[in-house]
Each structure stands twice: as structure tokens, then as C-alpha cells.
Write an enzyme that holds these catalytic residues in place. Structure first.
Site, PDB file in Angstrom:
ATOM      1  N   GLN A  95      92.419 -13.263 133.417  1.00 17.63           N
ATOM      2  CA  GLN A  95      93.545 -13.323 132.473  1.00 17.63           C
ATOM      3  C   GLN A  95      94.157 -11.960 132.188  1.00 17.63           C
ATOM      4  OE1 GLN A  95      91.078 -15.791 129.607  1.00 17.63           O
ATOM      5  NE2 GLN A  95      93.110 -16.592 129.184  1.00 17.63           N
ATOM      6  N   CYS A 101      94.620 -22.088 125.328  1.00 10.47           N
ATOM      7  CA  CYS A 101      94.359 -20.979 126.254  1.00 10.47           C
ATOM      8  C   CYS A 101      95.338 -19.855 125.964  1.00 10.47           C
ATOM      9  CB  CYS A 101      94.519 -21.464 127.696  1.00 10.47           C
ATOM     10  SG  CYS A 101      94.186 -20.186 128.915  1.00 10.47           S
ATOM     11  N   LEU A 102      94.831 -18.633 125.930  1.00 10.80           N
ATOM     12  CA  LEU A 102      95.689 -17.469 125.675  1.00 10.80           C
ATOM     13  C   LEU A 102      96.727 -17.302 126.787  1.00 10.80           C
ATOM     14  CD1 LEU A 102      92.988 -14.912 124.445  1.00 10.80           C
ATOM     15  CD2 LEU A 102      94.597 -16.212 123.043  1.00 10.80           C
ATOM     16  N   HIS A 153      85.502 -23.434 130.521  1.00 12.12           N
ATOM     17  CA  HIS A 153      86.917 -23.032 130.522  1.00 12.12           C
ATOM     18  C   HIS A 153      87.062 -21.639 131.162  1.00 12.12           C
ATOM     19  CE1 HIS A 153      90.933 -22.682 128.260  1.00 12.12           C
ATOM     20  NE2 HIS A 153      90.702 -21.437 128.609  1.00 12.12           N
ATOM     21  N   GLU A 154      86.145 -20.729 130.824  1.00 15.35           N
ATOM     22  CA  GLU A 154      86.235 -19.352 131.345  1.00 15.35           C
ATOM     23  C   GLU A 154      85.840 -19.273 132.822  1.00 15.35           C
ATOM     24  OE1 GLU A 154      87.888 -17.648 129.485  1.00 15.35           O
ATOM     25  OE2 GLU A 154      87.473 -18.522 127.535  1.00 15.35           O
ATOM     26  N   HIS A 189      88.706 -20.160 134.887  1.00 11.60           N
ATOM     27  CA  HIS A 189      89.662 -19.057 135.083  1.00 11.60           C
ATOM     28  C   HIS A 189      89.277 -18.191 136.285  1.00 11.60           C
ATOM     29  CE1 HIS A 189      92.553 -19.214 131.823  1.00 11.60           C
ATOM     30  NE2 HIS A 189      91.632 -19.234 130.881  1.00 11.60           N
ATOM     31  N   GLY A 199      87.337 -16.673 123.763  1.00 14.00           N
ATOM     32  CA  GLY A 199      86.836 -16.317 125.083  1.00 14.00           C
ATOM     33  C   GLY A 199      87.927 -15.644 125.884  1.00 14.00           C
TER      34      GLY A 199
HETATM   35  O1  GNR Z   1      90.781 -19.090 122.230  1.00 18.15           O
HETATM   36  C1  GNR Z   1      90.479 -20.065 122.952  1.00 18.15           C
HETATM   37  N1  GNR Z   1      90.113 -21.228 122.358  1.00 18.15           N
HETATM   38  C2  GNR Z   1      89.579 -22.299 123.041  1.00 18.15           C
HETATM   39  C3  GNR Z   1      89.479 -23.507 122.372  1.00 18.15           C
HETATM   40  C4  GNR Z   1      88.950 -24.615 123.014  1.00 18.15           C
HETATM   41  C5  GNR Z   1      88.483 -24.505 124.299  1.00 18.15           C
HETATM   42  C6  GNR Z   1      88.589 -23.300 124.992  1.00 18.15           C
HETATM   43  C7  GNR Z   1      89.126 -22.196 124.362  1.00 18.15           C
HETATM   44  S1  GNR Z   1      89.208 -20.693 125.191  1.00 18.15           S
HETATM   45  C8  GNR Z   1      90.574 -19.948 124.417  1.00 18.15           C
HETATM   46  C9  GNR Z   1      90.754 -18.517 124.875  1.00 18.15           C
HETATM   47  C10 GNR Z   1      91.075 -18.510 126.352  1.00 18.15           C
HETATM   48  O2  GNR Z   1      92.158 -18.792 126.801  1.00 18.15           O
HETATM   49  N2  GNR Z   1      90.106 -18.234 127.169  1.00 18.15           N
HETATM   50  O3  GNR Z   1      90.313 -18.251 128.491  1.00 18.15           O
HETATM   51 NI    NI Z   2      91.921 -19.677 128.815  1.00 23.54          NI
END
Ligand code: GNR
Ligand code: NI
Length: 176
Positions: free
Chosen positions: A55, A96-97, A138-139, A142, A50
């Protein structure tokens, strides 16, 4: 579809720009589709499932997701809004990236319903559970300037902050 895409630079914690609140999209034009294509390209290059526009330093309410292993289910969300959350929660290891190298368990509702728009500006309802539900939450976080590490204990969060600061110091030593 174009045949060349731009890889966008992903911001890393503790960059203060990750704390900005993204604004709603109000124009559904070609440049929106171009941005979404570049976001998918960037997400696949970075091996993420995601990516939120925040980001890549674009403070608009846009998210791309693909939780498959073979890039087969692209999901783009524009102005997504959580309209219901299950009271039942599940714990999952999240990464998270924008916080590279750290994986921690976070507990969240395991089912969500969202209202969202597609690139044509049409309103859609989406029900999700499991990993997709986690990823959507999660997104959306952000877009509101929230990171998964904000849910951890102060002790765990401080440890991550310290390790990242140390890593940065090591990198600077090499550069010098
Ligand atoms: O790549 C991602 N893996 C992930 C694994 C578990 C819960 C959420 C994520 S999102 C993350 C990519 C990212 O940072 N998205 O904002
Ligand atoms: Ni993230």
C-alpha cells in the site's frame, strides 16, 4: 527508536501498483526496522488497524497491525504464511485505506494460524481469531495484489469503481 518518522504515501485503487506481488524479505537489517516504524506511524496517522507494504509502494512481504484503540499492541509480520484456515467463516464489514470511504461485508475464515518472522529473523507461529484474523487475511491479500472489493459481487464492485471515478472527476474540475 527514532523520534521522527516519515509518513508514507498510501496508494489508492485503481492504482495498478496495488496489484503487484510482494517479494520475500531476505535481509533482516536496520533499514527493515526503520521501514516498519514508518509503516506504524503512517497507519496510525491514517487511522487504520493494519497496513501492508504494498500500500505504500514497497513490494516486500511486510505487514503492520494494531487493532487496539490505544496503540498498545503493535504486531509486525514479515514473510507471513497462512498455514491453516478454519472451515467456519464469519462476515465482517471491511474497509481499506486504499479504497477510502467504502465499507462492505466480506466473509472469511474466522480463525487462522500463520508462520511469520520477527525483525530479528526468528520464526514464530501466531494463532488469531476475530478481527485480528480478518485483518491478517486482508493484509496478506494486499501482498498478493488482492483487495477486499475483489470479493464483492460484480454489481457492487462496479458501483464502487464508478463512484471513485466520479469523485476523481469532481476533484479534477476543482483543480482546473
Ligand atoms: O483500517 C482498516 N480497517 C479494517 C477493518 C476491517 C477489516 C480490515 C481492515 S484493514 C484497514 C486498513 C487497511 O486498509 N489495511 O490494508
Ligand atoms: Ni487494506
Amino acid at each position: 527508536m527514532r523520534n521522527t518518522y516519515k509518513k508514507l504515501e498510501v496508494l489508492h485503487f485503481p492504482d495498478p501498483r496495488l496489484r503487484k506481488i510482494a517479494k520475500e524479505v531476505d535481509t533482516f537489517d536496520n533499514s527493515l526496522q526503520t521501514l516498519i516504524d514508518d509503516m506504524f506511524f503512517t497507519m496510525y496517522e491514517e487511522k487504520g488497524i493494519g497496513l501492508a507494504a504494498t500500500q505504500v509502494n514497497i513490494h516486500k512481504r511486510i505487514i503492520v497491525i494494531d487493532i487496539t484503540n490505544d496503540k498498545s499492541e503493535k504486531i509486525d509480520l514479515i514473510n507471513p504464511k497462512l498455514i491453516s484456515l478454519s472451515s467456519t467463516k464469519d462476515s465482517m464489514d471491511e474497509g481499506c485505506l486504499s479504497v477510502p470511504g467504502f465499507y462492505e461485508t466480506v466473509s472469511r475464515p474466522n480463525q487462522v494460524k500463520i508462520e511469520t518472522y520477527n525483525t530479528k529473523g526468528e520464526k514464530k507461529i501466531l494463532d488469531a481469531e476475530g478481527l485480528l484474523a480478518v485483518c491478517i487475511q486482508h493484509e496478506i491479500d494486499h501482498l498478493n495484489g488482492v483487495l477486499f472489493i475483489d470479493y464483492l459481487s460484480k454489481l457492487k464492485k462496479d458501483m464502487i469503481i464508478k463512484k471513485l471515478a466520479k469523485q476523481k472527476k469532481e476533484i479534477n474540475k476543482i483543480v482546473l
